[in-house]
Design an enzyme around this catalytic site. Sequence first.
Site, PDB file in Angstrom:
ATOM      1  N   SER A 149       0.816  -1.206   0.000  1.00 43.58           N
ATOM      2  CA  SER A 149       0.000   0.000   0.000  1.00 43.58           C
ATOM      3  C   SER A 149       0.854   1.262   0.000  1.00 43.58           C
ATOM      4  CB  SER A 149      -0.952  -0.042   1.195  1.00 43.58           C
ATOM      5  OG  SER A 149      -1.896   0.994   1.148  1.00 43.58           O
ATOM      6  N   ASP A 169      -2.685   6.127  -3.391  1.00 42.78           N
ATOM      7  CA  ASP A 169      -1.506   5.526  -2.776  1.00 42.78           C
ATOM      8  C   ASP A 169      -1.014   4.384  -3.664  1.00 42.78           C
ATOM      9  OD1 ASP A 169      -3.645   3.853  -2.247  1.00 42.78           O
ATOM     10  OD2 ASP A 169      -2.910   3.232  -0.285  1.00 42.78           O
ATOM     11  N   ASP A 187      -1.251   1.156  -3.872  1.00 44.76           N
ATOM     12  CA  ASP A 187      -2.152   0.128  -4.412  1.00 44.76           C
ATOM     13  C   ASP A 187      -3.518   0.695  -4.754  1.00 44.76           C
ATOM     14  OD1 ASP A 187      -3.046   0.478  -1.792  1.00 44.76           O
ATOM     15  OD2 ASP A 187      -3.573  -1.638  -1.535  1.00 44.76           O
ATOM     16  N   ASP A 223      -6.025   1.988  -3.129  1.00 41.11           N
ATOM     17  CA  ASP A 223      -7.260   1.734  -2.387  1.00 41.11           C
ATOM     18  C   ASP A 223      -7.668   2.949  -1.557  1.00 41.11           C
ATOM     19  OD1 ASP A 223      -5.379   1.604  -0.363  1.00 41.11           O
ATOM     20  OD2 ASP A 223      -6.100  -0.298   0.470  1.00 41.11           O
TER      21      ASP A 223
END
Length: 448
Positions: free
Chosen positions: A104, A241, A243, A245
Site C-alpha cells: 500500500s 496511494d 495500491d 485503495d
Amino acid sequence: MGRIFGTDGVRGLANRDLTAELAVDLAVAAAHVLGERGAFADSRPTAVVARDTRVSGEFLEAAVVAGLASAGVDVHRLGVVPTPGCAFLTQHLDADMGVMISASHNPMPDNGIKFLGRGGHKLDDAIERQIEDRLEEPWDRPTGAAVGRVGDSHAGLGEYVRHLVRTSPVRLDGLRVVLDCAHGAAYEVGPEAFAALGAEVVAINAAPDGTNINEAAGSTHPEGLQAAVVAHRADAGFAFDGDADRCLAVDADGELVDGDQILAILALAAQESGTLTGGTVVVTQMSNLGFVQAMERAGIVCVRTAVGDRYVLEAMRAGSFALGGEQSGHVIMAEHATTGDGVLAAIHLAARMRATGRTLADLGTAMTRLPQVLVNVPDVDRTRSDSDPVLQGAVAAASGALAGRGRVLLRPSGTEPLVRVMVEAPTADEASRVADDLADVVRVQLAL
C-alpha cells in the site's frame, strides 16, 4: 509460528521479513484453509493474483503463484492491478480466492500479501488465524494433471476500467483533473478511466520503475499534486496511494480535501439520490467531529468503528450499509466495490462536481473540520492505558471540559510500545494544549 497477519494482510521488509519461502507457504496454507471451508465446491479451484509496481512484487508473485499451483489451484495472473481491481476481478472471474501483493502506502522496500475470499471480500481474523496455523504443516501434494495451471489474464485491467466507467452517473466532459498515481498500481487505470469519461487528464507520478512507488508522491505526499493543480489550472486533483485503495483530493485553489470531506460529499449525494442505505455512514474513531456534526445536521447516522478499513467493512456488511471510510482516504462504496477504491471515489467526486456545477471547494463546505492534534507517546506500557486510574481521570476531565465543543481519544498502538493521544477542539491552540497535557500524564503514569 506466532501471529504474522496484521490489520491488512502480512507485511514486512521484502526478502528479509517477507521472503519467497514464506510467500509459498502462505499460498499453500490459504489454498488448504479456503478449500476446507467449502469455497472450492467440487470443481477445480481458481485464484487471481495481482501486484503493485514494487520490484519485489515480481519474485513474490512468482512464489505465490507457485504455492497455489502446487496445491492444485488454477491461477489467473493479473500483473499490476490496484487492490480494488484485484477484488473486483476475483468476483468478476468467479474465482475462489484472490491474492494482492502490495504494501500500500509503505516505502518501496516493504511489501505485503493480502488474501481475498470468494466475491472479493477480505478475510476475517478467524480465517487468517487458520491460515497461520496451517503454515509448514505436512500435506498430500497433487501430482500429474492434478497440479494447478497458470495463465495470464490480459483482459483483466480493461474489465476493471470498464467497471469504473460504468459506475459514474454522468460523463466528465469539460473537467480538467490532475491525477497523482504515486508511481503505483493506478498509473494506467486512473488516467484511462477518467479519459474514457471525457475528462481532460494530467497524470503525474505515473512512470513506475519498480523502485519509485510512493516516493514523495501520492496520497501521503500531496504537496506535488497541490502545486500541479494550480499550475495546470485544473478543476481538481486526486492522489492515490501505491495500491490505489485510497484517495485524497485537491480543489482548484490547491487546498487539500481529506477523507472525511470526501465522505461528507458522497454521503450527502447518496442521501439525495436515495441510495444511502439506512441513512447511515460508517467511519472510524479518528473521523473528525466536524464530520459527525455535519452528518447530524443532515439527519445522517454515523456508526463508528476501530481504526482500520477492515473494521469499517465489517460494520458495513453487518448493517448492509452502502458507504463508509476513513479520514486517510479509504472510501468504500458497497454498491460498486467490496473494498476501498481510490479511483472509484475520485470518479464519483468528479461526477458530483459535474452534476451539480459546483466546485470541489464549495462541495467541501459540507463540513467544517475541527482542529485535530495527534501526539504519539513512545516507550510506554500501552497495556495499562485503559486501566490506569490517574490517566483515565485526566482523560475524563479533558473530555468534560471539551463536552459539546470537541473530544479526546486515547488509543494504544496495536504493534508498538506507543500510546496515541488525539484531541479535537474549536482552536488549534486549545487542541495542542490539551493533547500535550495528556501526553505528559501518559509519560508519567505508563513509564516502562
